[in-house]
Design an enzyme around this catalytic site. Structure first.
Site, short mmCIF file in Angstrom:
data_model
loop_
_atom_site.label_atom_id
_atom_site.label_comp_id
_atom_site.label_asym_id
_atom_site.label_seq_id
_atom_site.Cartn_x
_atom_site.Cartn_y
_atom_site.Cartn_z
CG HIS A 9 -1.87 1.16 1.22
ND1 HIS A 9 -3.12 1.10 0.62
CD2 HIS A 9 -1.76 2.42 1.74
CE1 HIS A 9 -3.74 2.26 0.78
NE2 HIS A 9 -2.93 3.08 1.44
CB CYS A 10 1.92 3.43 -2.70
SG CYS A 10 2.98 4.86 -3.01
N PRO A 11 1.56 4.98 0.46
CG PRO A 11 3.09 5.69 2.08
CD PRO A 11 2.77 4.54 1.18
CD GLU A 71 -4.44 7.09 1.44
OE1 GLU A 71 -5.22 6.39 2.09
OE2 GLU A 71 -3.27 7.33 1.83
CG ASN A 72 -5.03 2.76 -5.18
OD1 ASN A 72 -5.70 1.98 -4.51
ND2 ASN A 72 -5.09 2.81 -6.50
#
Length: 316
Positions: free
Chosen positions: A172-174, A177-178
């Protein structure tokens, strides 16, 4: 009554998570765009090579920079807004959930049966060796997600931030945000490539814009904006270069970050040695299918094929 209360509480929690995801996503994307625009304004309105190219109407230089900026921004929004590969809940939900035994309990029962068989044939040295070594499977059972109440396709993982199971989950890539999954991993890698090239180019432009002065006060007065920009750009360049190298390795070896970091804890990988990757089809084929293969793949076939090649006599 209790069912109604639990359902209402669950709905409230899901609404809060959705609200937080939407607001945090808007904030992060706005921050990303604002930071990009701020650095771009310094490069355009201060005395830099980009401003000089604009004033002198150096069309190829300006067009190349603008094209790279546009492609990078488009790929960012493509990767951040698209479905990363969410597993549909309704299609894979198990109606008789309580009647189905979990994969872990099935594995435990099978292990106990194998141990009993091995004790009966303790005089056979081959059976003793099989008992002492990890059991290999030629059939892959789907895992069950207790949150979504579905059977997860292989290489899927539940993301607590998105509250969904994601196919070929990477992380999950902050910053997006996805999640990065089977559907958007290629766009994420292309974003890293174009953004890295753009950042390195901006770093070169900013470095060349510094003006050397005789005193520190005059130097700071002339280069304050450039100093702030070069710190931001240098940090971004280091992060992007590391991510690009990491995900390039994942691409050519057909791995995910989650599988690479948690190999021994993943049910469909822990029976393999750490040096064995059942999804590897060769560097060229891995790259071609990474970019150009659109449908969701049935990864269990590769695992079963690898098991049959390594241990052709084992079955479940």
């Amino acid at each position: 009554m209790n069912v109604f209360v639990r359902g209402r509480r669950h709905l409230t929690i899901m609404s809060q998570k959705l609200f937080w995801k939407v607001t945090s996503g808007m904030f992060i994307r706005t921050f990303h765009v604002g930071l990009t625009v701020a650095v771009l304004c310094v490069l355009i309105f201060k005395d830099t090579a980009l401003r000089e190219a604009i004033l002198q109407r150096n069309i190829p230089y300006v067009l190349a920079f603008a094209t790279l900026l546009t492609i990078s921004g488009g790929l960012y929004f493509q990767a951040s807004l698209m479905d990363p590969g969410f597993v549909p809940v309704d299609q894979t939900k198990t109606p008789n959930w309580d009647n189905d035994s979990s994969s872990e309990s099935d594995d435990a029962k099978d292990d106990e049966e194998e141990e009993d068989d091995s004790r009966r044939s303790s005089k056979d040295e081959e059976a003793v060796r099989m008992l002492s070594s990890p059991r290999q499977r030629t059939h892959v059972r789907p895992r069950k997600c207790d949150f979504c109440e579905i059977k997860q396709p292989i290489r899927s993982k539940h993301c607590e931030d998105c509250s969904r199971c994601v196919r070929k989950f990477d992380h999950h890539c902050p910053w997006l945000e996805n999640c990065v999954g089977e559907s958007n991993h290629r766009f994420f890698w292309l974003f890293l490539l174009t953004e890295t090239a753009l950042v390195v180019w901006s770093l070169q432009i900013t470095w060349g814009a510094f003006q050397w002065k005789s005193t520190l006060y005059e130097w700071l007065k002339a280069n304050a904006f450039f100093f702030v920009c070069i710190v931001i750009i240098a940090l971004a360049a280091m992060a992007l270069t590391g991510l690009l190298c990491c995900h390039s390795y994942m691409m050519i070896t057909n791995q995910t970050t989650w599988e690479f970091m948690s190999h021994n804890r993943i049910t469909y990988l822990r029976d393999f040695e750490e040096s064995v990757n059942p999804f590897d089809e060769g560097y060229l084929r891995n790259c071609i299918k990474f970019f150009f293969y659109c449908p969701y793949r049935r990864w269990e076939r590769l695992v079963e094929k690898k098991c049959e090649c390594v241990h052709p006599s084992n079955s479940v």
